[in-house]
Design an enzyme around this catalytic site. Structure first.
Site, mmCIF file in Angstrom:
data_model
loop_
_atom_site.group_PDB
_atom_site.id
_atom_site.type_symbol
_atom_site.label_atom_id
_atom_site.label_comp_id
_atom_site.label_asym_id
_atom_site.label_seq_id
_atom_site.Cartn_x
_atom_site.Cartn_y
_atom_site.Cartn_z
ATOM 1 N N LYS A 22 -35.444 -16.711 -30.360
ATOM 2 C CA LYS A 22 -34.643 -15.596 -30.911
ATOM 3 C C LYS A 22 -33.058 -15.632 -30.945
ATOM 4 C CE LYS A 22 -33.866 -11.865 -27.772
ATOM 5 N NZ LYS A 22 -32.571 -11.693 -27.857
ATOM 6 N N ASN A 23 -32.627 -16.293 -29.769
ATOM 7 C CA ASN A 23 -31.094 -16.034 -29.882
ATOM 8 C C ASN A 23 -30.231 -17.164 -30.807
ATOM 9 O OD1 ASN A 23 -31.067 -14.039 -28.212
ATOM 10 N ND2 ASN A 23 -30.621 -14.995 -26.337
ATOM 11 N N ARG A 93 -27.743 -5.106 -30.463
ATOM 12 C CA ARG A 93 -26.222 -5.607 -30.384
ATOM 13 C C ARG A 93 -25.820 -6.759 -31.277
ATOM 14 N NH1 ARG A 93 -22.930 -4.164 -26.407
ATOM 15 N NH2 ARG A 93 -22.185 -6.195 -26.643
ATOM 16 N N CYS A 117 -24.928 -1.546 -22.811
ATOM 17 C CA CYS A 117 -26.495 -1.380 -22.941
ATOM 18 C C CYS A 117 -26.817 -1.634 -21.330
ATOM 19 C CB CYS A 117 -27.101 -2.549 -23.815
ATOM 20 S SG CYS A 117 -26.952 -4.130 -22.770
ATOM 21 N N ARG A 122 -20.617 -5.033 -21.713
ATOM 22 C CA ARG A 122 -20.795 -5.877 -22.934
ATOM 23 C C ARG A 122 -19.708 -5.526 -24.117
ATOM 24 N NH1 ARG A 122 -27.015 -7.544 -24.510
ATOM 25 N NH2 ARG A 122 -26.018 -9.222 -25.069
ATOM 26 N N ASP A 307 -30.680 -15.455 -18.615
ATOM 27 C CA ASP A 307 -31.787 -14.611 -19.312
ATOM 28 C C ASP A 307 -33.157 -15.173 -18.548
ATOM 29 O OD1 ASP A 307 -30.303 -13.730 -21.218
ATOM 30 O OD2 ASP A 307 -30.779 -14.989 -22.609
ATOM 31 N N ARG A 399 -39.186 -7.180 -28.582
ATOM 32 C CA ARG A 399 -37.929 -7.878 -29.250
ATOM 33 C C ARG A 399 -37.502 -9.159 -28.817
ATOM 34 N NH1 ARG A 399 -32.976 -4.367 -27.509
ATOM 35 N NH2 ARG A 399 -32.061 -5.912 -28.752
#
Ligand code: EPU
Length: 420
Positions: A22-23, A93, A117, A122, A307, A399
């Site tokens: 994802k990132n 974001r 968030c 952030r 994470d 997500r």
């Protein structure tokens, strides 16, 4: 709202394929805004955040062709709107990552200012300061960042005040089309930053030093385009490994990259896991034993990833011994603690450190997820708990984890989705 119902107590066992990261996928999709010609991105994970980024490009008028395997061909020639609206930015974001590319390619961008968030405030001050130092004029008005540049952005030397993944990515993308050389010092070294750099190089950018704390970008006049495969998701990989370790199980993960998970694998070995790795696979075997408690302190890469912190907390709740977990990257990322204590865990928090006193078991309970990785940790807690755990608000999970209940079912978990 969907929920996940888990009957705990099963040891996970079996094999899984890991999805694209994802990132890495999100900045790479944003980077397509830099190219003149078509860019084809493959191995995109099927996730809500990826769909949101595709939707964001679509609402700018960018042409997108998506096939059934979620390979996406992006052509920005048709772009007609240089704005990222509040409705999309508030749900993700990472939308801020379109700012650098739009500014560099089209000389203007209007992006809704992302708020705080669940995991922290952030801010994005370092993104904005970096772009301003390259010659952009930035005004924040009515909740929107309005950025423009007269002519091209200019290459400069930027010393990042703190290590930021998104900040490094935004500036690196902008610098690819700037005039002259940009040097980013104290740059993030995360594998996702490296993957983005590799994609930009495939598009035609001149970048060196990615993967170190000094990235050098020599601006080019145009980026023709490319075809690129997104790297495997190291956090998805780590999450399934921890789930298997916590349940005393045995699994093999394929299509992954052990090299990016060194510190996570080290911690799992410390917890008693027997780990073997190949070029693109990792296996873990607990030999049916209870994990040992392991101390964790999060830090930017190559340190222990923030994470993965919540998932290790879940494992530590049922481990042998007491562990300390210190979160140094985000100010409010121990949020899963209270829900875990409701399941019988014994965790106390002092500042940014959690002390976890390992229990012989947890008890299933209704719990609520507050962010993506916290949700993953509550699922792990549910997998080890006796009885039923129902995890609410699992849109967070969708997500960032592709088909999580199907993948866990494949490993023998008793988990099902309940839709209202
Ligand atoms: N920060 C600032 N100013 C800035 C930018 C960051 O003070 O201008 C601070 C942040 O508030 C935070 C720290 O710097 O305390 C690190 O933030 P960073 O910018 O590195 O995080 P990010 O780019 O917003 C990405 C991932 C996160 C991951 C972090 C850290 C994406 C889309 N998101 O966020 O992933 O936790 O890096 O590794 O790449 C997740 O996947 O669940 C997730 C939250």
């Amino acid at each position: 709202m969907d929920k996940l119902a888990i009957q705990g107590g099963k040891q996970l066992s079996g094999e899984l394929r890991i999805s694209g990261a994802k990132n890495a996928a999100l900045p790479i999709l944003a980077a397509t805004l830099l190219a003149d010609g078509p860019v084809i991105i493959r191995n995109l994970p099927h996730l809500h955040d990826v769909t949101t980024m595709i939707e964001l490009l679509g609402c700018m008028g960018v042409e997108l062709v998506i096939d059934e395997k979620l390979s996406v061909e992006v052509n920005v020639k048709t772009i007609s709107n240089y704005s990222a609206p509040y409705e999309l930015v508030k749900t993700m974001r990472a939308s801020i990552l379109v700012l650098g590319p739009m500014l560099a390619h089209f000389g203007k961008a209007r992006v809704s200012f992302p708020g705080g968030c669940a995991i922290g405030s952030r801010p994005i001050d370092l993104h904005l300061r970096g772009l301003e130092s390259m010659g952009a004029t930035i005004n924040v008005k009515g909740g929107y960042i309005n950025a423009e540049v007269n002519g091209r952005l200019q290459g400069v030397r930027i010393i990042m005040e703190m290590v930021t993944v998104g900040g490094t990515e935004n500036i690196m993308m902008a610098a690819t089309l700037a005039q002259g050389q940009t040097v980013i010092e104290n740059a993030a070294r995360e594998p996702e930053v490296v993957d983005l750099a590799k994609c930009l190089i495939a598009m035609g950018a001149k970048i060196s030093g990615h993967g170190t704390d000094t990235i050098v970008i020599d601006g080019v006049d145009r980026l023709p385009g490319c075809t690129y495969d997104v790297m495997p998701d190291r956090i998805e990989t780590g999450t399934y490994l921890v789930a298997a370790a916590a349940t005393r199980g045995r699994i093999k993960l394929k299509d992954t990259c052990p090299e990016y998970l060194e510190v996570v694998l080290q911690k799992l070995r410390e917890a008693g896991a027997i780990i073997a790795v190949g070029k693109d696979w990792i296996s873990l075997d607990m030999k049916g034993r209870r994990p040992r408690a392991v101390n964790i302190k999060t830090a930017p890469y190559p340190g222990f990833p923030t994470d993965m912190q919540a998932q290790f907390m879940a494992m530590n709740t049922v481990a042998d011994g007491t562990a300390a977990i210190t979160e140094t990257v985000f100010e409010n990322r121990l949020i899963q603690t209270h829900e875990m204590n409701r399941m019988g865990a014994s965790i106390s928090i002092e500042g940014n450190t959690a002390m976890i006193f390992g229990q012989s078991s947890l008890q299933g309970a209704p719990v609520m997820a507050t962010d993506l990785r916290a949700s993953a940790s509550l699922i792990i807690a549910g997998l080890v708990a006796a009885g039923e755990t129902c995890v609410d608000r699992i849109y967070h999970i969708d997500r960032g984890y592709e088909c999580i209940e199907e993948k866990l079912q494949l490993l023998g978990a008793d988990i099902r989705r309940l839709s209202d």
